[in-house]
Design a protein around this motif. Structure first.
Motif, PDB file in Angstrom:
ATOM      1  N   PRO B 188       6.069  -7.321  24.368  1.00 43.37           N
ATOM      2  CA  PRO B 188       7.404  -6.860  24.987  1.00 43.37           C
ATOM      3  C   PRO B 188       8.235  -5.905  23.865  1.00 43.37           C
ATOM      4  CG  PRO B 188       6.923  -8.753  26.165  1.00 43.37           C
ATOM      5  CD  PRO B 188       5.747  -8.789  24.769  1.00 43.37           C
ATOM      6  N   SER B 249       6.614   0.950  29.616  1.00 39.68           N
ATOM      7  CA  SER B 249       6.899  -0.404  29.884  1.00 39.68           C
ATOM      8  C   SER B 249       6.168  -0.988  30.964  1.00 39.68           C
ATOM      9  CB  SER B 249       8.319  -0.246  30.522  1.00 39.68           C
ATOM     10  OG  SER B 249       9.271   0.512  29.794  1.00 39.68           O
ATOM     11  N   ARG B 253       4.258  -4.626  31.370  1.00 42.00           N
ATOM     12  CA  ARG B 253       4.384  -5.570  32.146  1.00 42.00           C
ATOM     13  C   ARG B 253       3.115  -6.034  32.838  1.00 42.00           C
ATOM     14  NH1 ARG B 253       9.069  -3.789  35.641  1.00 42.00           N
ATOM     15  NH2 ARG B 253       9.924  -3.008  33.643  1.00 42.00           N
ATOM     16  N   GLU B 256       1.173  -8.222  30.280  1.00 40.82           N
ATOM     17  CA  GLU B 256       2.001  -9.455  30.270  1.00 40.82           C
ATOM     18  C   GLU B 256       1.387 -10.379  31.563  1.00 40.82           C
ATOM     19  OE1 GLU B 256       6.181 -10.173  29.391  1.00 40.82           O
ATOM     20  OE2 GLU B 256       6.087  -8.002  29.683  1.00 40.82           O
ATOM     21  N   ASN B 257       1.619  -9.771  32.715  1.00 40.51           N
ATOM     22  CA  ASN B 257       1.172 -10.685  33.986  1.00 40.51           C
ATOM     23  C   ASN B 257      -0.149 -11.026  33.968  1.00 40.51           C
ATOM     24  OD1 ASN B 257       3.751 -10.006  34.942  1.00 40.51           O
ATOM     25  ND2 ASN B 257       3.144  -8.748  36.221  1.00 40.51           N
TER      26      ASN B 257
END
Lengths: 260, 264
Positions: B188, B249, B253, B256-257
């Motif tokens: 991130p 972005s 995301r 990351e998930n």
């Protein structure tokens, strides 16, 4: 000798520690420890927290650098500044209190990564050896899972399989059941017992007195950075001679008994 | 009679809503709509900007960003490792570098490379893109180094100990065990750095560019003077930046998930 019957299948090496010293600043944690572990022998280190047992264990494969004394492990002098530590550590398996599995790798990869990258085994050979060892710890079907999908006891068994996959000649256990839920302690101790039966040389820091009494060939009681008492498990635990050992065992074996 | 807390909160919300509506209404009434239409949204006059705004401008913006980021990431990793080194001069060097390039404006670094280096080394000739890459990359490296160091140190020490206990040399433990875990931690903030770089690539104009080197902001500025469409070209260029940054972005995301399991 311990009460269990041994049927050696492992190639075993011993360790000799003499006059080992370790300080953190002015705090001397190990004050000249000498200890011998013979090939195929199981030695349990017991003692109150802060007595230096984990530090001693971590010195054996040089995770902690001793300030003095010598350590010989399976043909290597660990304390020789010129020693090839990486080569030496390949022969010394280590099992940690917090498991320390690699969370980004599957269970199988945890057991193959060092075989591939360190021992340069072929992928198929590494997988075969990993699978054998996972089978040995009763987790043959868990290869594709990730560590966080396992219980604490299962994770610790994977950690044992990971160490075994390097074909170590000696295994170090640093309070392997202390971080476990009570109901999963037994499964890890059972695996360790089968290793002992199979002739693995083991140096175990533990608070599990029943395990030590049953499985250990020798028990070493440490307190304040020195070896207070050592001998056959039945004698040190069953009939301790030193007041400090007696006091420690009384408190461990009967936690509700407190002298106030 | 005294009001309860919830009554007070409700009245406060109503007042806020009234103020908000009043401000918006005032702006809508006062604004010169025809003028806004011709100077902000005169899209019909933008014909001449295409397709070069996309084929040259968008391409160059992405190109400058990617090469600067690649250079910044590589150098940042070296700096991060130097900052964690046991050899003190490495740490001093890295700290000095980071403090310097984090503290000076990127535009000064661009100017120094664009005009200072050619003055000092008249024989040195390298492409425009390299100047952009070095200047923006050096500044990015300073930020990235701190991000990576934090990420590497966030991986529990037991991971290194376990890897070393299996006979891995320090570098191997770093490459195979620590860095992959740190990468997920720093993804991130690294995306953030890439978004900042995307925007900072607009500073390259200060060096003077040929038409083939224009990035999107330069196209926008040129459009203002040549098209008579007000600042509409800038609105379009701005929207194109969002076309780059918002998907960045979103991808992060998503990643990351999907890798949430590796967080302990």
């Amino acid at each position: 000798m311990s009460k269990i019957e041994k049927n050696p299948v492992f190639q075993a090496a011993g360790a000799t520690i003499s006059d080992l010293r370790k300080s953190y600043g002015n705090n001397e944690v190990l004050k000249g420890i000498s200890l011998e572990v013979k090939p195929g022998e199981v030695v349990c280190l017991i003692g109150p927290s802060g007595s230096g047992k984990s530090t001693l264990l971590r010195c054996v494969n040089l995770l902690e650098k001793p300030n003095g004394g010598t350590i010989h492990v399976g043909g290597f002098e660990a304390t020789d500044p010129e020693v090839d530590l990486d080569r030496m550590r390949q022969n010394v398996g280590m099992v940690f209190q917090q498991f320390n599995l690699f969370p980004h790798l599957t269970v199988l990869q945890n057991c193959t990564v060092a075989q591939l990258k360190v021992l340069k085994r072929s992928s198929s050979e590494a997988k075969k050896i990993a699978a054998e060892n996972l089978e040995r710890v009763g987790l043959g079907d868990f290869g594709a899972r990730y560590p966080d999908q396992l219980s604490g006891g299962q994770q610790q068994r994977v950690a044992i399989a990971r160490a075994l996959s390097m074909n170590p000649t000696l295994m170090l256990f640093d309070e392997p059941t202390s971080a476990l839920d009570p109901e999963t302690v037994g499964e890890v101790l059972a695996i360790m017992k089968t290793l002992a039966k199979a002739g693995m040389t083991m140096l175990v820091v533990t608070h599990e007195m029943a395990f030590a009494k049953e499985v250990a060939d020798r028990v070493v009681f440490m307190d304040g950075g020195v070896v207070v008492e050592e001998g056959p498990a039945a004698e040190v635990i069953g009939n301790p001679q030193q007041p400090r050992t007696q006091d420690f065992l009384r408190r461990v074996l009967d936690p509700t008994h407190v002298d106030i | 009679m005294a009001m309860t807390t919830s009554q007070r909160a409700r009245i406060s919300k109503i007042v806020q809503a009234i103020i908000f509506v009043a401000v918006i209404t005032t702006l809508v009434i006062v604004a010169d709509w025809p003028k806004i239409r011709t100077s902000f949204f005169a899209f019909e006059k933008l014909g001449p900007m295409f397709p070069d705004l996309l084929l040259v401008g968008l391409k160059n913006t992405i190109f400058y960003t990617v090469i600067s980021f690649a250079f910044g990431l590589s150098l940042g990793l070296v700096l991060a490792l130097m900052k964690m080194a046991s050899f003190a001069p490495y740490r001093w060097l890295a700290t000095g570098f980071i403090e310097f390039f984090r503290g000076v404006p990127a535009i000064l670094v661009l100017l120094a490379f664009g005009f200072g280096v050619p003055a000092a080394f008249p024989e040195a000739k390298w492409p425009f893109a390299v100047t952009v890459m070095l200047s923006l990359g050096l500044v990015a490296a300073a930020y990235i180094a701190e991000t990576l160091r934090a990420g590497l140190q966030a991986v529990p020490r037991g991971q290194t100990e376990a890897a070393r206990s299996l006979g891995m040399p320090a570098w191997r433990a770093m490459v195979t065990i620590v860095i992959p875990q740190a990468f997920k931690i720093v993804l991130p903030p690294l995306t953030n750095e890439m978004i900042l770089l995307t925007k900072d690539s607009s500073l390259a104009f200060i060096l003077g560019m040929t038409a083939a080197q224009y990035e999107m902001t330069k196209f926008g500025r040129e459009g203002i003077t040549s098209l008579g469409a007000g600042i509409t070209p800038l609105i379009v260029a701005g929207a194109l930046y969002l076309v780059i940054t918002i998907p960045l972005s979103l991808i992060t995301r998503r990643f990351e998930n999907s890798s949430a399991r590796t967080k302990r």
